[in-house]
Design an enzyme around this catalytic site. Structure first.
Site, PDB file in Angstrom:
ATOM      1  N   LEU A 157       0.815  -1.223   0.000  1.00 37.34           N
ATOM      2  CA  LEU A 157       0.000   0.000   0.000  1.00 37.34           C
ATOM      3  C   LEU A 157       0.844   1.268   0.000  1.00 37.34           C
ATOM      4  O   LEU A 157       0.337   2.351   0.285  1.00 37.34           O
ATOM      5  CB  LEU A 157      -1.003   0.005   1.174  1.00 37.34           C
ATOM      6  CG  LEU A 157      -2.005  -1.162   1.177  1.00 37.34           C
ATOM      7  CD1 LEU A 157      -2.987  -1.027   2.356  1.00 37.34           C
ATOM      8  CD2 LEU A 157      -2.798  -1.223  -0.132  1.00 37.34           C
ATOM      9  N   PHE A 188       3.118  -7.425 -10.144  1.00 34.78           N
ATOM     10  CA  PHE A 188       3.023  -6.022 -10.572  1.00 34.78           C
ATOM     11  C   PHE A 188       3.759  -5.073  -9.633  1.00 34.78           C
ATOM     12  O   PHE A 188       4.009  -3.920  -9.989  1.00 34.78           O
ATOM     13  CB  PHE A 188       1.553  -5.577 -10.626  1.00 34.78           C
ATOM     14  CG  PHE A 188       0.723  -6.311 -11.626  1.00 34.78           C
ATOM     15  CD1 PHE A 188       0.551  -5.817 -12.905  1.00 34.78           C
ATOM     16  CD2 PHE A 188       0.115  -7.516 -11.303  1.00 34.78           C
ATOM     17  CE1 PHE A 188      -0.216  -6.503 -13.843  1.00 34.78           C
ATOM     18  CE2 PHE A 188      -0.656  -8.206 -12.227  1.00 34.78           C
ATOM     19  CZ  PHE A 188      -0.814  -7.700 -13.507  1.00 34.78           C
ATOM     20  N   TYR A 194      15.075   2.416 -14.054  1.00 32.70           N
ATOM     21  CA  TYR A 194      13.808   1.674 -14.085  1.00 32.70           C
ATOM     22  C   TYR A 194      13.891   0.530 -15.100  1.00 32.70           C
ATOM     23  O   TYR A 194      13.663  -0.644 -14.778  1.00 32.70           O
ATOM     24  CB  TYR A 194      12.646   2.622 -14.419  1.00 32.70           C
ATOM     25  CG  TYR A 194      11.367   1.911 -14.759  1.00 32.70           C
ATOM     26  CD1 TYR A 194      10.776   1.029 -13.860  1.00 32.70           C
ATOM     27  CD2 TYR A 194      10.748   2.096 -16.002  1.00 32.70           C
ATOM     28  CE1 TYR A 194       9.605   0.351 -14.185  1.00 32.70           C
ATOM     29  CE2 TYR A 194       9.582   1.426 -16.327  1.00 32.70           C
ATOM     30  CZ  TYR A 194       9.022   0.555 -15.419  1.00 32.70           C
ATOM     31  OH  TYR A 194       7.869  -0.115 -15.751  1.00 32.70           O
ATOM     32  N   LYS A 238      14.198  -3.755 -14.516  1.00 32.98           N
ATOM     33  CA  LYS A 238      13.297  -4.746 -15.101  1.00 32.98           C
ATOM     34  C   LYS A 238      14.072  -5.744 -15.973  1.00 32.98           C
ATOM     35  O   LYS A 238      13.762  -6.935 -16.009  1.00 32.98           O
ATOM     36  CB  LYS A 238      12.220  -4.042 -15.934  1.00 32.98           C
ATOM     37  CG  LYS A 238      11.260  -3.215 -15.090  1.00 32.98           C
ATOM     38  CD  LYS A 238      10.291  -4.113 -14.334  1.00 32.98           C
ATOM     39  CE  LYS A 238       9.240  -3.340 -13.589  1.00 32.98           C
ATOM     40  NZ  LYS A 238       8.215  -4.202 -12.990  1.00 32.98           N
ATOM     41  N   LEU A 274       1.855  11.047 -18.130  1.00 31.14           N
ATOM     42  CA  LEU A 274       1.336  12.064 -19.046  1.00 31.14           C
ATOM     43  C   LEU A 274      -0.194  12.128 -19.086  1.00 31.14           C
ATOM     44  O   LEU A 274      -0.774  13.202 -18.900  1.00 31.14           O
ATOM     45  CB  LEU A 274       1.882  11.799 -20.459  1.00 31.14           C
ATOM     46  CG  LEU A 274       1.405  12.775 -21.523  1.00 31.14           C
ATOM     47  CD1 LEU A 274       1.964  14.167 -21.262  1.00 31.14           C
ATOM     48  CD2 LEU A 274       1.800  12.292 -22.918  1.00 31.14           C
ATOM     49  N   THR A 306      -1.735  27.109 -16.766  1.00 34.16           N
ATOM     50  CA  THR A 306      -1.429  25.680 -16.801  1.00 34.16           C
ATOM     51  C   THR A 306      -0.070  25.348 -16.167  1.00 34.16           C
ATOM     52  O   THR A 306       0.878  26.113 -16.304  1.00 34.16           O
ATOM     53  CB  THR A 306      -1.440  25.145 -18.256  1.00 34.16           C
ATOM     54  OG1 THR A 306      -1.205  23.753 -18.225  1.00 34.16           O
ATOM     55  CG2 THR A 306      -0.360  25.805 -19.103  1.00 34.16           C
ATOM     56  N   PHE A 315       7.869  17.514 -21.828  1.00 39.95           N
ATOM     57  CA  PHE A 315       9.301  17.329 -21.599  1.00 39.95           C
ATOM     58  C   PHE A 315      10.043  17.087 -22.914  1.00 39.95           C
ATOM     59  O   PHE A 315      10.096  15.970 -23.412  1.00 39.95           O
ATOM     60  CB  PHE A 315       9.534  16.145 -20.663  1.00 39.95           C
ATOM     61  CG  PHE A 315       9.005  16.345 -19.274  1.00 39.95           C
ATOM     62  CD1 PHE A 315       9.245  17.523 -18.575  1.00 39.95           C
ATOM     63  CD2 PHE A 315       8.254  15.355 -18.657  1.00 39.95           C
ATOM     64  CE1 PHE A 315       8.744  17.706 -17.290  1.00 39.95           C
ATOM     65  CE2 PHE A 315       7.761  15.521 -17.372  1.00 39.95           C
ATOM     66  CZ  PHE A 315       8.001  16.706 -16.695  1.00 39.95           C
ATOM     67  N   ARG A 373      13.112  15.385 -20.036  1.00 36.61           N
ATOM     68  CA  ARG A 373      13.215  14.698 -18.748  1.00 36.61           C
ATOM     69  C   ARG A 373      14.349  13.678 -18.859  1.00 36.61           C
ATOM     70  O   ARG A 373      14.530  13.065 -19.905  1.00 36.61           O
ATOM     71  CB  ARG A 373      11.876  13.990 -18.494  1.00 36.61           C
ATOM     72  CG  ARG A 373      11.706  13.346 -17.163  1.00 36.61           C
ATOM     73  CD  ARG A 373      10.297  12.770 -17.010  1.00 36.61           C
ATOM     74  NE  ARG A 373      10.075  11.604 -17.866  1.00 36.61           N
ATOM     75  CZ  ARG A 373       8.966  10.865 -17.859  1.00 36.61           C
ATOM     76  NH1 ARG A 373       7.960  11.188 -17.061  1.00 36.61           N
ATOM     77  NH2 ARG A 373       8.837   9.835 -18.651  1.00 36.61           N
TER      78      ARG A 373
HETATM   79  N1  UDP Z   1       5.623  13.563 -20.351  1.00 35.36           N
HETATM   80  C1  UDP Z   1       5.509  14.924 -20.492  1.00 35.36           C
HETATM   81  N2  UDP Z   1       5.015  15.651 -19.444  1.00 35.36           N
HETATM   82  C2  UDP Z   1       4.635  15.066 -18.260  1.00 35.36           C
HETATM   83  C3  UDP Z   1       4.751  13.668 -18.137  1.00 35.36           C
HETATM   84  C4  UDP Z   1       5.255  12.950 -19.199  1.00 35.36           C
HETATM   85  O1  UDP Z   1       5.847  15.476 -21.533  1.00 35.36           O
HETATM   86  O2  UDP Z   1       4.215  15.787 -17.346  1.00 35.36           O
HETATM   87  C5  UDP Z   1       6.141  12.770 -21.469  1.00 35.36           C
HETATM   88  C6  UDP Z   1       7.337  11.925 -21.101  1.00 35.36           C
HETATM   89  O3  UDP Z   1       8.522  12.670 -21.251  1.00 35.36           O
HETATM   90  C7  UDP Z   1       7.208  10.775 -22.090  1.00 35.36           C
HETATM   91  C8  UDP Z   1       5.697  10.633 -22.298  1.00 35.36           C
HETATM   92  O4  UDP Z   1       5.132  11.862 -21.862  1.00 35.36           O
HETATM   93  O5  UDP Z   1       7.785  11.129 -23.314  1.00 35.36           O
HETATM   94  C9  UDP Z   1       5.090   9.513 -21.475  1.00 35.36           C
HETATM   95  O6  UDP Z   1       5.556   9.647 -20.139  1.00 35.36           O
HETATM   96  P1  UDP Z   1       4.926   8.853 -18.947  1.00 35.36           P
HETATM   97  O7  UDP Z   1       5.628   9.305 -17.692  1.00 35.36           O
HETATM   98  O8  UDP Z   1       3.449   8.946 -18.983  1.00 35.36           O
HETATM   99  O9  UDP Z   1       5.278   7.324 -19.252  1.00 35.36           O
HETATM  100  P2  UDP Z   1       6.691   6.616 -19.550  1.00 35.36           P
HETATM  101  O10 UDP Z   1       6.829   6.646 -21.052  1.00 35.36           O
HETATM  102  O11 UDP Z   1       7.750   7.369 -18.840  1.00 35.36           O
HETATM  103  O12 UDP Z   1       6.510   5.254 -19.022  1.00 35.36           O
END
Ligand code: UDP
Length: 338
Positions: free
Chosen positions: A35, A74, A142, A146, A191, A211, A216, A292
């Site tokens: 949790l 998971f 990450y 995995k 995202l 906003t 990123f 990012r």
């Molecule tokens: N992303 C973004 N702004 C955010 C969160 C994510 O632009 O606030 C982008 C991120 O850089 C990636 C895509 O959206 O290219 C998907 O990111 P998410 O964290 O959802 O999933 P991931 O691909 O990291 O598993």
């Protein structure tokens, strides 16, 4: 026939949808979750055991008290950006915790595991779409964590006849169609939810210009400069787990296998925002900011191996359904602070 299945992380986003599907299919489900990032009420009617995969004293009784047929695993940390800055928790939980889980399973002669792996194991792929044969060179802890587990599972398959199927998810999206379950991460960094939170904020009277949504990176070598991802509905991920479980029952001798799960369709971040504007009818604005850490430019799946071997087919071939279901969920369950 009804089986007993332990779902680690079954109070989390994907795990809770899986536990629900298994229960609906008539299986006995035991959710094992610390949790830390999950929600107790997401376990719905399944038995919930609160515990940590790295703690054998908490884990062993689950196998002692039940004749467990398989584990769907998971429980993991799953934020790319966070993993770059806090690799210790990724290696400890995702690698060391998983090793403890599978060694505990083995000590009770439970040797079937469906493992949540990820497209992040591929890093920056040498070619697209990504097949299982594409080289795996993760560029963040990450993905690395995995991949390490995938290697452990291969070695355990060979040495101990430990049967596993690693499912390499692309980007999970959407939620239960009937609104009974959704996505609730805290903190939320993904995202799709963040875009929909922004839509909720504006819908509640907020000024679009205020906003906080950030995109990123806009200088990637992609069609509009933003990252491309393959979004797959969470229900489709779950149906693939059921198919993987059935395959393990039919082919106990096969050791470790791996399959991509995606829909072979890529959306840029800006295209996802545009799709969300259409679904929500809200003027969603954003800021273009720096990349990012740890983000590959483009990840799109070739999931034909899963379709052929697991006899699985995603029910939702495009992102619109995922967005609609997620929007329905978040509209009814907005985060406490927008
Ligand atoms: N992303 C973004 N702004 C955010 C969160 C994510 O632009 O606030 C982008 C991120 O850089 C990636 C895509 O959206 O290219 C998907 O990111 P998410 O964290 O959802 O999933 P991931 O691909 O990291 O598993």
């Amino acid at each position: 026939m009804s089986k007993t299945i332990v779902v680690t992380g079954g109070a989390g986003y994907i795990g809770s949808h899986m536990a629900r599907l298994l229960s609906a299919d008539g299986h006995k489900v035991i959710v094992f979750d610390n949790l830390g990032r999950g929600n107790a009420d997401a376990a719905l009617d399944a038995e919930l055991v609160v515990g940590d995969i790295s703690n054998t004293e908490q884990l062993a009784p689950v196998f002692q008290n039940n004749k467990v047929d398989a584990v769907m695993h998971f429980a993991a940390f799953a934020y790319v950006g966070e993993s770059v800055h806090e690799p210790d928790i990724y290696y400890r939980n995702n690698v060391s915790g998983t090793l403890n889980l599978i060694d505990t399973m083995r000590s009770f002669n439970v040797n079937r595991l469906v493992f949540s792996s990820t497209c992040a194991t591929y890093g920056v792929p040498e070619s697209l779409p990504i097949t299982e044969a594409t080289a795996q060179n993760p560029i963040n802890p990450y993905g690395q964590s995995k991949l390490m587990v995938e290697q452990i599972l291969k070695d355990y398959g060979y040495a101990y006849n430990f049967r596993s199927i690693a499912l390499r998810y692309f980007n999970a999206a959407g939620c239960a169609e009937d609104g009974s379950l959704g996505e609730r991460h805290d903190p939320e960094t993904h995202l799709l939810p963040l875009i929909l939170f922004e839509a909720l904020r504006v819908q509640a009277g907020g000024d679009p210009k205020d906003t906080a949504l950030r995109v990123f990176g806009s200088d990637f070598d992609t069609r509009d400069g933003t990252c491309v991802r393959d979004y797959i509905h969470v229900n489709d991920l779950c149906s693939a787990h059921t198919a993987a479980f059935n395959r393990m029952l039919d082919t106990p001798e096969l050791g470790a296998e791996q399959f991509n799960l995606g829909v072979n369709k890529g959306y840029t971040v800006l295209e996802v925002i545009e799709a969300c504007r259409k679904i929500t009818g809200v003027d969603i604005q954003y800021h273009l900011v720096d990349r990012r850490d740890g983000d590959p430019p483009e990840l799109v799946a070739d999931a034909s191996a899963a379709m052929e071997t697991l006899k699985w087919k995603p029910a939702f071939a495009d992102i619109e359904h995922s967005l609609q279901h997620a929007w329905d969920w978040f509209s009814k369950h907005p985060p406490a602070k927008l």
